[in-house]
Write a protein that holds these residues in place. Sequence first.
Motif, PDB file in Angstrom:
ATOM      1  N   SER A 261       0.802  -1.228   0.000  1.00 29.70           N
ATOM      2  CA  SER A 261       0.000   0.000   0.000  1.00 29.70           C
ATOM      3  C   SER A 261       0.837   1.282   0.000  1.00 29.70           C
ATOM      4  N   THR A 262       2.070   1.223   0.456  1.00 28.49           N
ATOM      5  CA  THR A 262       2.887   2.438   0.440  1.00 28.49           C
ATOM      6  C   THR A 262       3.203   2.833  -0.999  1.00 28.49           C
ATOM      7  N   TYR A 263       3.740   1.881  -1.770  1.00 28.85           N
ATOM      8  CA  TYR A 263       4.032   2.222  -3.163  1.00 28.85           C
ATOM      9  C   TYR A 263       2.746   2.552  -3.915  1.00 28.85           C
TER      10      TYR A 263
ATOM     11  N   PHE B 130      14.826   7.042  -1.554  1.00 27.99           N
ATOM     12  CA  PHE B 130      13.502   6.442  -1.727  1.00 27.99           C
ATOM     13  C   PHE B 130      12.946   6.024  -0.370  1.00 27.99           C
ATOM     14  N   GLN B 131      11.647   6.178  -0.238  1.00 22.56           N
ATOM     15  CA  GLN B 131      11.005   5.734   1.012  1.00 22.56           C
ATOM     16  C   GLN B 131      11.202   4.216   1.105  1.00 22.56           C
ATOM     17  N   GLY B 132      11.741   3.750   2.227  1.00 22.65           N
ATOM     18  CA  GLY B 132      12.191   2.364   2.333  1.00 22.65           C
ATOM     19  C   GLY B 132      11.143   1.327   1.990  1.00 22.65           C
TER      20      GLY B 132
ATOM     21  N   THR C  47      17.225   3.731   3.941  1.00 30.14           N
ATOM     22  CA  THR C  47      16.237   4.719   4.389  1.00 30.14           C
ATOM     23  C   THR C  47      15.173   4.145   5.307  1.00 30.14           C
ATOM     24  N   VAL C  48      15.237   2.846   5.571  1.00 28.26           N
ATOM     25  CA  VAL C  48      14.014   2.293   6.154  1.00 28.26           C
ATOM     26  C   VAL C  48      13.871   2.499   7.644  1.00 28.26           C
ATOM     27  N   SER C  49      14.951   2.819   8.324  1.00 29.21           N
ATOM     28  CA  SER C  49      14.756   3.241   9.702  1.00 29.21           C
ATOM     29  C   SER C  49      14.267   4.681   9.607  1.00 29.21           C
ATOM     30  N   MET C  50      13.006   4.852   9.884  1.00 34.50           N
ATOM     31  CA  MET C  50      12.377   6.113   9.499  1.00 34.50           C
ATOM     32  C   MET C  50      12.916   7.307  10.292  1.00 34.50           C
ATOM     33  N   GLY C  51      13.021   8.402   9.581  1.00 31.00           N
ATOM     34  CA  GLY C  51      13.522   9.628  10.190  1.00 31.00           C
ATOM     35  C   GLY C  51      14.987   9.873   9.859  1.00 31.00           C
TER      36      GLY C  51
ATOM     37  N   GLY D 262       7.427   9.440   4.285  1.00 35.03           N
ATOM     38  CA  GLY D 262       6.030   9.217   4.649  1.00 35.03           C
ATOM     39  C   GLY D 262       5.576  10.320   5.588  1.00 35.03           C
ATOM     40  N   ASP D 263       4.271  10.569   5.602  1.00 35.64           N
ATOM     41  CA  ASP D 263       3.791  11.605   6.526  1.00 35.64           C
ATOM     42  C   ASP D 263       3.915  11.128   7.977  1.00 35.64           C
ATOM     43  N   GLY D 264       3.695   9.829   8.199  1.00 40.33           N
ATOM     44  CA  GLY D 264       3.877   9.297   9.554  1.00 40.33           C
ATOM     45  C   GLY D 264       5.331   9.415   9.990  1.00 40.33           C
ATOM     46  N   GLU D 265       6.213   9.261   9.043  1.00 35.96           N
ATOM     47  CA  GLU D 265       7.658   9.326   9.321  1.00 35.96           C
ATOM     48  C   GLU D 265       8.061  10.670   9.917  1.00 35.96           C
ATOM     49  N   THR D 266       7.295  11.700   9.601  1.00 36.54           N
ATOM     50  CA  THR D 266       7.700  13.023  10.084  1.00 36.54           C
ATOM     51  C   THR D 266       7.553  13.158  11.598  1.00 36.54           C
ATOM     52  N   ASP D 267       6.903  12.174  12.236  1.00 36.00           N
ATOM     53  CA  ASP D 267       6.850  12.212  13.705  1.00 36.00           C
ATOM     54  C   ASP D 267       8.197  11.886  14.344  1.00 36.00           C
ATOM     55  N   GLU D 268       9.076  11.207  13.610  1.00 35.06           N
ATOM     56  CA  GLU D 268      10.401  10.935  14.163  1.00 35.06           C
ATOM     57  C   GLU D 268      11.121  12.270  14.372  1.00 35.06           C
ATOM     58  N   PRO D 269      11.698  12.485  15.534  1.00 35.42           N
ATOM     59  CA  PRO D 269      12.320  13.800  15.769  1.00 35.42           C
ATOM     60  C   PRO D 269      13.417  14.146  14.770  1.00 35.42           C
TER      61      PRO D 269
ATOM     62  N   CYS E  41       1.634  12.366   1.619  1.00 41.88           N
ATOM     63  CA  CYS E  41       0.629  12.554   2.680  1.00 41.88           C
ATOM     64  C   CYS E  41      -0.605  11.718   2.384  1.00 41.88           C
ATOM     65  N   ASN E  42      -0.500  10.432   2.716  1.00 42.35           N
ATOM     66  CA  ASN E  42      -1.678   9.577   2.574  1.00 42.35           C
ATOM     67  C   ASN E  42      -2.481   9.580   3.870  1.00 42.35           C
ATOM     68  N   LEU E  43      -2.068  10.412   4.777  1.00 43.71           N
ATOM     69  CA  LEU E  43      -2.759  10.639   6.056  1.00 43.71           C
ATOM     70  C   LEU E  43      -2.765   9.415   6.970  1.00 43.71           C
ATOM     71  N   GLN E  44      -2.052   8.375   6.557  1.00 48.70           N
ATOM     72  CA  GLN E  44      -2.026   7.162   7.377  1.00 48.70           C
ATOM     73  C   GLN E  44      -0.601   6.737   7.657  1.00 48.70           C
ATOM     74  N   ARG E  45      -0.473   6.064   8.777  1.00 44.24           N
ATOM     75  CA  ARG E  45       0.797   5.387   9.072  1.00 44.24           C
ATOM     76  C   ARG E  45       0.491   3.911   9.212  1.00 44.24           C
TER      77      ARG E  45
ATOM     78  N   ILE F  44      -3.810   8.524  -1.459  1.00 45.57           N
ATOM     79  CA  ILE F  44      -4.597   7.527  -0.726  1.00 45.57           C
ATOM     80  C   ILE F  44      -3.703   6.328  -0.468  1.00 45.57           C
ATOM     81  N   LYS F  45      -3.631   5.912   0.770  1.00 44.80           N
ATOM     82  CA  LYS F  45      -2.807   4.739   1.067  1.00 44.80           C
ATOM     83  C   LYS F  45      -3.494   3.499   0.496  1.00 44.80           C
ATOM     84  N   GLY F  46      -2.717   2.672  -0.191  1.00 40.64           N
ATOM     85  CA  GLY F  46      -3.318   1.484  -0.801  1.00 40.64           C
ATOM     86  C   GLY F  46      -4.149   1.823  -2.030  1.00 40.64           C
TER      87      GLY F  46
HETATM   88  C1  LIG Z   1      12.328   4.043  13.177  1.00 41.15           C
HETATM   89  C2  LIG Z   1      11.242   3.146  12.654  1.00 41.15           C
HETATM   90  N1  LIG Z   1      10.181   2.859  13.442  1.00 41.15           N
HETATM   91  C3  LIG Z   1       9.217   2.034  12.986  1.00 41.15           C
HETATM   92  C4  LIG Z   1       9.273   1.469  11.754  1.00 41.15           C
HETATM   93  C5  LIG Z   1       8.189   0.506  11.290  1.00 41.15           C
HETATM   94  N2  LIG Z   1       7.327   1.087  10.227  1.00 41.15           N
HETATM   95  C6  LIG Z   1       7.560   0.840   8.935  1.00 41.15           C
HETATM   96  S1  LIG Z   1       6.517   1.656   7.924  1.00 41.15           S
HETATM   97  C7  LIG Z   1       5.668   2.339   9.210  1.00 41.15           C
HETATM   98  C8  LIG Z   1       4.536   3.276   8.932  1.00 41.15           C
HETATM   99  C9  LIG Z   1       4.893   4.300   7.912  1.00 41.15           C
HETATM  100  O1  LIG Z   1       3.968   5.334   7.786  1.00 41.15           O
HETATM  101  P1  LIG Z   1       4.299   6.557   6.864  1.00 41.15           P
HETATM  102  O2  LIG Z   1       5.610   7.148   7.207  1.00 41.15           O
HETATM  103  O3  LIG Z   1       3.142   7.456   6.877  1.00 41.15           O
HETATM  104  O4  LIG Z   1       4.496   5.880   5.431  1.00 41.15           O
HETATM  105  P2  LIG Z   1       3.406   5.379   4.395  1.00 41.15           P
HETATM  106  O5  LIG Z   1       3.577   3.916   4.313  1.00 41.15           O
HETATM  107  O6  LIG Z   1       2.071   5.767   4.923  1.00 41.15           O
HETATM  108  O7  LIG Z   1       3.745   6.074   3.133  1.00 41.15           O
HETATM  109  C10 LIG Z   1       6.240   1.917  10.427  1.00 41.15           C
HETATM  110  C11 LIG Z   1       5.746   2.297  11.760  1.00 41.15           C
HETATM  111  C12 LIG Z   1      10.410   1.789  10.974  1.00 41.15           C
HETATM  112  N3  LIG Z   1      10.589   1.285   9.759  1.00 41.15           N
HETATM  113  N4  LIG Z   1      11.357   2.644  11.426  1.00 41.15           N
END
Ligand SMILES: Cc1ncc(C[n+]2csc(CCOP(=O)(O)OP(=O)(O)O)c2C)c(N)n1
Length: 892
Positions: free
Chosen positions: A111-113, A142-144, A195-199, A233-240, A263-267, A395-397
């Motif tokens: 759903s991310t891609y 690239f978003q992981g 890139t996959v460790s978000m933030g 990802g928009d959820g990713e922006t919560d990482e400090p 910004c799919n508004l979902q994490r 839209i996610k997915g």
């Molecule tokens: C530091 C870290 N915490 C948790 C995860 C697990 N994780 C992978 S994707 C994801 C949700 C991502 O949401 P978002 O950033 O909005 O990306 P989207 O898939 O919605 O584009 C989480 C919690 C991770 N990869 N890295």
Amino acid sequence: MDNEISTQPHGMEDVEIQEWLESLDSVLESSGPEVAAEILERLRAHATVNGIDLPFTANTPYANTIPPRLEPLFPGDQELERRIKSLIRWNALAMVVRANRVEHNIGGHISTYASAATLYEVGFNHFFRARTEEFEGDTVYFQGHASPGMYARAFLEGRISAQKLENFRRELKPGGGLSSYPHPWLMPDFWEFPTVSMGLSPLMAIYQARFNRYLEDRGLKPVTDAKVWAFLGDGETDEPESLGAITLASREKLDNLVFVINCNLQRLDGPVRGNGQIIQELESAFRGARWNVIKVLWGSEWDPIFERDTEGLLVKRMGELVDGEYQKLVVSSGAYVREHFFGSDPRLLKLVEPMSDESLRRLRLGGHDPRKVYAAYKAAVEHKGSPTVILARTIKGYGLGEAGEGKNVTHQQKKLNEDELREFRSRFGIPLNDEDCIEVPFYRPPEDSVEIQYLRARREALGGYVPKRSVRTKPLAADHDELFKEFHEGSDGREVSTTMAFVGMLRKMLKDEEIGKLVVPIVPDEARTFGMESLFRTAGIYSSVGQKYEPVDVNTLLYYKEAKDGQILEEGITEAGSMGSFIAAGSAYATHGINTIPFFIYYSMFGFQRIADFIWAAADMRTRGFMLGGTSGRTTLSGEGLQHQDGNSQILALPVPNIKAYDPAFAYEIAVIIQDGIRRMYKDGENVFYYITVMNEPYAMPPMPGDVKDGILHGMYCFRPAANGKAKLRAQLFGSGAILNEALRAQEILETKYGVAADVWSVTSYKELYNDGIETERWNRLHPGEKPRVPYVTKCLSDATGVLIAASDYLKTLPNMISKWMPRRLASLGTDGFGRSEGRASLRDFFEVDSRFITLATLHELFVDGKVERSVLDKAIKDLGINADKPNPVTS
Ligand SMILES: Cc1ncc(C[n+]2csc(CCOP(=O)(O)OP(=O)(O)O)c2C)c(N)n1
Ligand SMILES: [Mg+2]
């Protein structure tokens, strides 16, 4: 719902507002946006002067930043690009579905891609320029977890085989597979940035963009318009870390940097801001930080509706909904949208009266409309003076329909039933019949199909394929015997710390013909702590604007000199940011084809302990360079106490497979390690990097005792054998870092007071010894028929007699982990526990690692072996002034 728009017209008020809006429109038409902006600015000032309290807002309305009239023509074949994108969508989905059919729970993300496909495809077809001989290329993070999309595209490009796709997340299959996420360590010809460790990637991208400018300002690479793109990802922006460095980007005017936030508004679990609006929140954060913000919220289908809405009701309505409601709307029927969105005001309903429910359902979001995305990207790459962030609503997915589109569970959707697969197939026009499609085969049209031809032509026009990693440098000669020789000779009795010795080496390296320009000193506001201020003047502190002020200390020898071609990256108090620079500089051999050699020196406690995940990313990325843990050691750093005293970092360096960790005691040891490190990394191209702890305790640096280089690099060598090797009472003392001096003092006490002849070993790297030991064991296990190999530790100690005692400024587990390869039992002294604000002598007493405790441990081991009487021990405790009832440092 809060804030419902009144359905009653406002009478006179509305007329007035209408008049104001109309006059602005006419200014816009006759004199253009600049004049209109000027008028508004003046109006704002006028209002303030007249006491009108205008609330501060960094937000613009919930609408597209680029109005349709400023949209450029879309230069591609939109229909063909849609078909290519559909094929990529299908193959990306097929990878995940197939992998999970073979092995339940192998994972992967659909759903991310699915939500980001248009954002990437517009980039691939029109913007991402490859690295070529002539042009350095754009850099794309690239978003992981969107990786299936990148693999699926590379499959269409003919760069990745169907067999590899089949083995997504099954890397150990014959023929190899594909790594779950971007890992340069695992796919060094493909991925560039983990890139996959978000933030991490947003921060790394910012420092990468800044490092690109640094290379230009220092004349190490030509000035180009290459861009750094980071997809988040928009959820990713919560990482400090995600937003933690955004002010650096604007301060440095990094208009070579583009963030695209999907910004799919979902994490993972649900909405990012169910009760708020993540897009508006991000807009204000980025605008507040002076970024250029481009919102891409609504697709082209919305344009005529906006046009009909002369009263601004639609924009107002859009600004009212919270994300939780939006999430529901995008997965609802047209009738629902009409009732719940437009139905709040009869005037809004009127706007969409001529539209069918179906066309209301099909109103696309901006991030799914290539024309809108293209317009945003074009504006971003043409923008000057600040970085750009694109906030794209998606839209996610997207396209998964009942299988998960916009649903809270969509992030983890990995399986589709037959109906869902058929529906997806039909929606995206994949040429597979009902029967074939449920097998989810990979689908690639023939090479001569218009799709493949178009896709190839687009990439050719942009210089080649992306992502693609290659090592683009020539190896260095790394012939530095002369440079480091001086440090083999000792300090002639002068007391210096290993930090000072290192700074001396750095100074010399900066002057070296081959590497002088390539050295990148990085420091997070601790240069004075490490005695590096002398480099301020000689090497200069990098500043993209030079020095606009006369420094307060200009009359002193070591004044604070900032310069456009300054070499030192003085990052301020950000170990994470410094690590971002370290990674950019240490991977420039691949990214830019430049062998920059970073030396990142910092307070050792704030390294592995604070930013270990960046270090892990650096390791994955095959970063080269030297990290120097300054003021290290739990008892060596006096006064600072519990927070600063580091007895951990040598332990925390253990899990990073390709980091070489050393705890040297003397200048010549550091010289040998650095010289060899430069050779290994920059001549032989080994994918390792270094962690070296340096201390601030001054003592005389001895000359190198013979040729002990191999021992230093392998992790141990005998520094000073006992004067009387034939004595009856024998011991082997292992010391590291500054504690080696305690072992040397103990050697003397043992010899003069107790008749024990001890050899003293410098253990420069427990990690090296440990890795050698476990590898030897492993080899022997796997090759039982061959002559067993002997661990290096065992070899070193084959003739060593007597009891064995180790002492370091780190946890006792460090020596303990190699004790099994020693010929006899090992007694370990170390600094487990919280530190104290104290002087060195008291700290070493407290942690029981000083010469007295080493002496006592030696005598105790001899006592256990029946070599000395109990009375000797009792007397020693008394004579050495040891308080046997002192508190346990581990628990106190
Ligand atoms: C530091 C870290 N915490 C948790 C995860 C697990 N994780 C992978 S994707 C994801 C949700 C991502 O949401 P978002 O950033 O909005 O990306 P989207 O898939 O919605 O584009 C989480 C919690 C991770 N990869 N890295
Ligand atoms: Mg999201």
